[in-house]
Scaffold this motif. Structure first.
Motif, PDB file in Angstrom:
ATOM      1  N   ASN A  16      -2.092   1.508 -10.999  1.00  0.00           N
ATOM      2  CA  ASN A  16      -1.341   1.192  -9.777  1.00  0.00           C
ATOM      3  C   ASN A  16      -2.267   0.723  -8.668  1.00  0.00           C
ATOM      4  O   ASN A  16      -1.964  -0.234  -7.941  1.00  0.00           O
ATOM      5  N   GLN A  17      -3.407   1.381  -8.518  1.00  0.00           N
ATOM      6  CA  GLN A  17      -4.362   0.985  -7.484  1.00  0.00           C
ATOM      7  C   GLN A  17      -4.935  -0.405  -7.765  1.00  0.00           C
ATOM      8  O   GLN A  17      -5.128  -1.212  -6.848  1.00  0.00           O
ATOM      9  N   ALA A  18      -5.210  -0.683  -9.035  1.00  0.00           N
ATOM     10  CA  ALA A  18      -5.718  -2.006  -9.391  1.00  0.00           C
ATOM     11  C   ALA A  18      -4.687  -3.086  -9.098  1.00  0.00           C
ATOM     12  O   ALA A  18      -5.002  -4.140  -8.540  1.00  0.00           O
ATOM     13  N   ARG A  19      -3.439  -2.805  -9.447  1.00  0.00           N
ATOM     14  CA  ARG A  19      -2.362  -3.764  -9.184  1.00  0.00           C
ATOM     15  C   ARG A  19      -2.196  -3.978  -7.682  1.00  0.00           C
ATOM     16  O   ARG A  19      -1.969  -5.101  -7.222  1.00  0.00           O
ATOM     17  N   ASN A  67       1.857   7.013  -6.521  1.00  0.00           N
ATOM     18  CA  ASN A  67       0.733   7.812  -7.004  1.00  0.00           C
ATOM     19  C   ASN A  67       0.826   9.266  -6.556  1.00  0.00           C
ATOM     20  O   ASN A  67       0.313  10.155  -7.238  1.00  0.00           O
ATOM     21  N   ALA A  68       1.474   9.520  -5.435  1.00  0.00           N
ATOM     22  CA  ALA A  68       1.711  10.909  -5.025  1.00  0.00           C
ATOM     23  C   ALA A  68       2.634  11.601  -6.027  1.00  0.00           C
ATOM     24  O   ALA A  68       2.378  12.739  -6.441  1.00  0.00           O
ATOM     25  N   VAL A  69       3.688  10.919  -6.419  1.00  0.00           N
ATOM     26  CA  VAL A  69       4.626  11.496  -7.394  1.00  0.00           C
ATOM     27  C   VAL A  69       3.940  11.703  -8.742  1.00  0.00           C
ATOM     28  O   VAL A  69       4.093  12.752  -9.380  1.00  0.00           O
ATOM     29  N   ILE A  70       3.156  10.712  -9.160  1.00  0.00           N
ATOM     30  CA  ILE A  70       2.431  10.831 -10.435  1.00  0.00           C
ATOM     31  C   ILE A  70       1.450  11.995 -10.377  1.00  0.00           C
ATOM     32  O   ILE A  70       1.332  12.786 -11.313  1.00  0.00           O
ATOM     33  N   GLY A  71       0.729  12.121  -9.241  1.00  0.00           N
ATOM     34  CA  GLY A  71      -0.224  13.217  -9.099  1.00  0.00           C
ATOM     35  C   GLY A  71       0.426  14.587  -9.149  1.00  0.00           C
ATOM     36  O   GLY A  71      -0.188  15.560  -9.573  1.00  0.00           O
ATOM     37  N   ALA A  72       1.679  14.661  -8.714  1.00  0.00           N
ATOM     38  CA  ALA A  72       2.383  15.938  -8.677  1.00  0.00           C
ATOM     39  C   ALA A  72       2.944  16.360 -10.029  1.00  0.00           C
ATOM     40  O   ALA A  72       3.354  17.500 -10.197  1.00  0.00           O
ATOM     41  N   ILE A  92       0.837  -1.205   0.000  1.00  0.00           N
ATOM     42  CA  ILE A  92       0.000   0.000   0.000  1.00  0.00           C
ATOM     43  C   ILE A  92       0.873   1.256   0.000  1.00  0.00           C
ATOM     44  O   ILE A  92       0.661   2.188  -0.791  1.00  0.00           O
ATOM     45  N   ARG A  93       1.863   1.308   0.887  1.00  0.00           N
ATOM     46  CA  ARG A  93       2.693   2.511   0.988  1.00  0.00           C
ATOM     47  C   ARG A  93       3.537   2.730  -0.266  1.00  0.00           C
ATOM     48  O   ARG A  93       3.733   3.876  -0.699  1.00  0.00           O
ATOM     49  N   LYS A  94       4.022   1.658  -0.839  1.00  0.00           N
ATOM     50  CA  LYS A  94       4.792   1.783  -2.080  1.00  0.00           C
ATOM     51  C   LYS A  94       3.926   2.405  -3.184  1.00  0.00           C
ATOM     52  O   LYS A  94       4.342   3.333  -3.876  1.00  0.00           O
ATOM     53  N   ASN A  95       2.717   1.897  -3.354  1.00  0.00           N
ATOM     54  CA  ASN A  95       1.837   2.421  -4.393  1.00  0.00           C
ATOM     55  C   ASN A  95       1.353   3.828  -4.064  1.00  0.00           C
ATOM     56  O   ASN A  95       1.168   4.647  -4.970  1.00  0.00           O
ATOM     57  N   ALA A  96       1.148   4.125  -2.780  1.00  0.00           N
ATOM     58  CA  ALA A  96       0.742   5.475  -2.398  1.00  0.00           C
ATOM     59  C   ALA A  96       1.831   6.484  -2.753  1.00  0.00           C
ATOM     60  O   ALA A  96       1.539   7.574  -3.270  1.00  0.00           O
ATOM     61  N   ARG A  97       3.089   6.143  -2.478  1.00  0.00           N
ATOM     62  CA  ARG A  97       4.195   7.053  -2.821  1.00  0.00           C
ATOM     63  C   ARG A  97       4.272   7.258  -4.331  1.00  0.00           C
ATOM     64  O   ARG A  97       4.469   8.382  -4.803  1.00  0.00           O
TER      65      ARG A  97
END
Length: 249
Positions: A144-147, A125-130, A118-123
């Motif tokens: 990423n969330q689906a994976r 997606n934070a970078v992607i969102g930025a 979870i934390r790996k994908n959250a990080r």
């Protein structure tokens, strides 16, 4: 959540990763070897094990093996304490390709492994969102969330077919309240632009992942709205802290 073509790609990647196996062995001459092996559901023979915990004393042990990305000494929990802290330390030292395989064979690691995923994908997606590319972030973040969700399902030994994967992703995406979470995050993060987008990507991934963990722990039982609200609130707070740390770098 995903169109059928992208869902199939993510499904194939997740199923291929879940077919790997990983075995934990607890060995050594320390007096706590039997206790720790029982606590973690580990074997006592190191031959063929991908993760090896060598116990020589009371307070620490050496972690090694081909699945271990960060080998070395790790502290042991006090006698009589549960496995959660030790499992988290071991999971944090593993190559990510071995996280799900270890959890499948050793249920004591499921929570810790899923939190790492979870934390790996959250990080990510934070970078992607930025990134300043309007509209380009959502397909990647969604994949990423689906994976992540399918990895959590595999960690809980869920048998996945393409239809089941589609069903799971639809149920979890519809149920965890992304709009409500986005409003919480925007209120908490006192910055606009990339910081808000990064926070929403981080919090949304955390919340969906943790809702998925509860869903699978309960055998597919729907997570209640009160629990979801608590998950969203905690995720929003963690996203605020993450963005603050990110801005200080």
């Amino acid at each position: 959540m995903l169109n059928l073509r992208n869902l199939y790609r993510v499904f194939r990647e997740s199923r291929r990763a879940a077919r790997r196996s990983a075995t934990l062995a607890v060995v050594g001459d320390g007096p706590r070897v039997p206790e720790l092996a029982s606590l973690l559901g580990a074997r006592r023979e190191m031959r063929g094990a991908e993760v090896i915990l060598t116990v020589s004393g009371e307070g620490s042990a050496a972690l090694s093996g081909k699945a271990v990305e960060d080998p070395g000494e790790i502290p042991l929990p006090p006698p009589g304490e549960g496995a959660e802290g030790l499992a988290a330390r071991i999971a944090g030292a593993l190559d990510e390709d071995y996280l799900v395989p270890l959890a499948k064979g050793h249920p004591a690691f499921r929570r810790a492994v899923c939190e790492e995923i979870i934390r790996k994908n959250a990080r990510q997606n934070a970078v992607i969102g930025a990134l300043p590319i309007p509209g380009a972030d959502m397909p990647v973040m969604t994949a990423n969330q689906a994976r992540m969700v399918l990895g959590i399902a595999a960690a809980y030994d869920e048998e996945l077919s393409l239809e089941r994967a589609r069903e799971l992703l639809g149920v979890l995406a519809a149920g965890f309240g992304f709009r409500a979470l986005s409003r919480q995050v925007v209120k908490l993060v006192p910055f606009g632009g990339w910081a808000a987008a990064a926070a929403i990507g981080y919090a949304g991934t955390l919340a969906m992942g943790r809702a998925a963990v509860l869903y699978f722990e309960r055998g597919g039982q729907k997570v209640g709205e009160r629990e979801l609200a608590e998950i969203r609130g905690r995720a929003a707070e963690e996203a605020k802290e993450f963005v603050a740390r990110f801005r200080r770098r």
